[in-house]
Design a protein around this motif. Structure first.
Motif, PDB file in Angstrom:
ATOM      1  N   UNK A 198       0.850  -1.185   0.000  1.00 32.96           N
ATOM      2  CA  UNK A 198       0.000   0.000   0.000  1.00 32.96           C
ATOM      3  C   UNK A 198       0.890   1.241   0.000  1.00 32.96           C
ATOM      4  N   UNK A 199       0.463   2.255  -0.728  1.00 35.36           N
ATOM      5  CA  UNK A 199       1.113   3.564  -0.706  1.00 35.36           C
ATOM      6  C   UNK A 199       0.263   4.472   0.161  1.00 35.36           C
ATOM      7  N   UNK A 200       0.904   5.153   1.107  1.00 30.47           N
ATOM      8  CA  UNK A 200       0.171   5.944   2.095  1.00 30.47           C
ATOM      9  C   UNK A 200       0.705   7.369   2.097  1.00 30.47           C
ATOM     10  N   UNK A 217       1.870   0.081  -5.272  1.00 32.28           N
ATOM     11  CA  UNK A 217       3.107   0.825  -5.110  1.00 32.28           C
ATOM     12  C   UNK A 217       3.128   1.877  -6.203  1.00 32.28           C
ATOM     13  N   UNK A 218       2.819   3.128  -5.849  1.00 30.30           N
ATOM     14  CA  UNK A 218       2.699   4.167  -6.869  1.00 30.30           C
ATOM     15  C   UNK A 218       4.040   4.529  -7.493  1.00 30.30           C
ATOM     16  N   UNK A 219       5.152   4.097  -6.884  1.00 34.64           N
ATOM     17  CA  UNK A 219       6.459   4.326  -7.506  1.00 34.64           C
ATOM     18  C   UNK A 219       6.637   3.433  -8.727  1.00 34.64           C
ATOM     19  N   UNK A 220       5.991   2.267  -8.690  1.00 33.82           N
ATOM     20  CA  UNK A 220       6.042   1.312  -9.794  1.00 33.82           C
ATOM     21  C   UNK A 220       4.626   0.760  -9.991  1.00 33.82           C
ATOM     22  N   UNK A 221       3.704   1.556 -10.559  1.00 37.65           N
ATOM     23  CA  UNK A 221       2.296   1.144 -10.675  1.00 37.65           C
ATOM     24  C   UNK A 221       2.152  -0.155 -11.451  1.00 37.65           C
ATOM     25  N   UNK A 223      -0.602  -1.007 -12.797  1.00 36.20           N
ATOM     26  CA  UNK A 223      -1.538  -0.712 -13.873  1.00 36.20           C
ATOM     27  C   UNK A 223      -0.988   0.390 -14.762  1.00 36.20           C
ATOM     28  N   UNK A 224      -1.830   1.384 -15.041  1.00 35.49           N
ATOM     29  CA  UNK A 224      -1.426   2.483 -15.902  1.00 35.49           C
ATOM     30  C   UNK A 224      -0.295   3.274 -15.251  1.00 35.49           C
ATOM     31  N   UNK A 225       0.708   3.626 -16.052  1.00 31.11           N
ATOM     32  CA  UNK A 225       1.860   4.359 -15.537  1.00 31.11           C
ATOM     33  C   UNK A 225       1.470   5.723 -14.987  1.00 31.11           C
ATOM     34  N   UNK A 226       0.322   6.238 -15.413  1.00 35.60           N
ATOM     35  CA  UNK A 226      -0.121   7.566 -14.963  1.00 35.60           C
ATOM     36  C   UNK A 226      -0.448   7.591 -13.479  1.00 35.60           C
ATOM     37  N   UNK A 227      -0.732   6.424 -12.888  1.00 37.47           N
ATOM     38  CA  UNK A 227      -1.075   6.360 -11.465  1.00 37.47           C
ATOM     39  C   UNK A 227       0.197   6.243 -10.619  1.00 37.47           C
ATOM     40  N   UNK A 228       1.038   7.266 -10.718  1.00 40.29           N
ATOM     41  CA  UNK A 228       2.320   7.233 -10.039  1.00 40.29           C
ATOM     42  C   UNK A 228       2.297   8.141  -8.805  1.00 40.29           C
ATOM     43  N   UNK A 229       3.472   8.389  -8.228  1.00 40.10           N
ATOM     44  CA  UNK A 229       3.544   9.204  -7.022  1.00 40.10           C
ATOM     45  C   UNK A 229       3.069  10.632  -7.294  1.00 40.10           C
TER      46      UNK A 229
END
Length: 248
Positions: A198-200, A217-221, A223-229
């Motif tokens: 989980x990213x918090x 892990x939004x650093x390495x999504x 799914x779609x790359x757009x859902x990053x940090x």
């Protein structure tokens, strides 16, 4: 006499070292010493309080130093995931336990004014429901957690804790590296032994403490790359800029 009490809402989280406290004082007392402190600093109720390491009482200073050392080690070794248990209570509640609205949940008295997210990207996601706040009839409800599902199926939760009245939040200055607008924020990626992640993102303004959690892990999504940090922080800013009225 001034008194300070700690309830289940109190949390001291490493590496974040964000502390939410329920404070009780005499009328007119706006600043209460931290527990274990013989003098300044004191906590202003209803607000975010940021203190430097040397300002903290000894018991908090020790925990904060450990968190600072852990944070520094994580950066130099590139192992900055925080380890959590698979049954950690902070994981979002199962979907079958959610409620469509507060009225269907219990008879608690909703004190907090949940941020209106209808004009944010979160407002375009599928609303899954509210997590149970376990309030008794008439008991004031100061915390609300809502769950959403992104178009790619990833679950998000938004938890809001009202600081109004006797609530307060404390953050350690040396542990602040991120911001949501002008407000200090703490970003962590937490991983369980099973690989569940989980990213918090925690941030607090003068009034509300927010926790935005994404089961990825939004650093390495995945799914779609757009859902990053960067996306996570943009979403947090949209939530912070909300109207502050009741809304889904």
């Amino acid at each position: 006499m001034r008194t300070l009490t700690w309830r289940n809402t109190t949390r001291l989280i490493a590496p974040a070292c964000v502390m939410l406290a329920a404070l009780v004082s005499q009328p007119g007392v706006a600043c209460i010493p931290l527990p274990g402190a013989s003098g300044p600093p004191c906590v202003k109720t209803g607000k975010l309080n940021v203190f430097g390491l040397d300002e903290l009482p000894p018991w908090m200073r020790k925990d904060a130093r450990v968190a600072i050392e852990r944070q520094a080690t994580a950066v130099t070794t590139d192992q900055n995931d925080e380890r959590v248990d698979d049954d950690d209570w902070e994981w979002p509640a199962p979907p079958e336990g959610l409620y469509p609205d507060h009225a269907s949940m219990n008879q608690g008295r909703l004190i907090i004014q949940p941020r209106d997210v209808s004009r944010t990207e979160l407002g375009t996601y599928r609303f899954l429901g509210l997590e149970d706040d376990t309030a008794n009839p008439g008991e004031p409800v100061m915390t609300v957690t809502r769950q959403f599902e992104r178009p790619d199926g990833v679950i998000l939760s938004l938890t809001e804790n009202a600081l109004q009245g006797s609530g307060a939040a404390v953050m350690v200055r040396e542990l602040i590296h991120d911001w949501v607008g002008p407000w200090p924020a703490v970003f962590t990626v937490q991983r369980a032994p099973s690989g569940r992640v989980r990213s918090v993102l925690d941030w607090t303004d003068d009034g509300t403490d927010f926790t935005l959690m994404v089961l990825d892990d939004v650093r390495r999504p995945r799914g779609a790359a757009a859902y990053d940090k960067a996306w996570l922080f943009r979403l947090a800013q949209e939530i912070e800029d909300g109207a502050g009225t009741h809304g889904r």
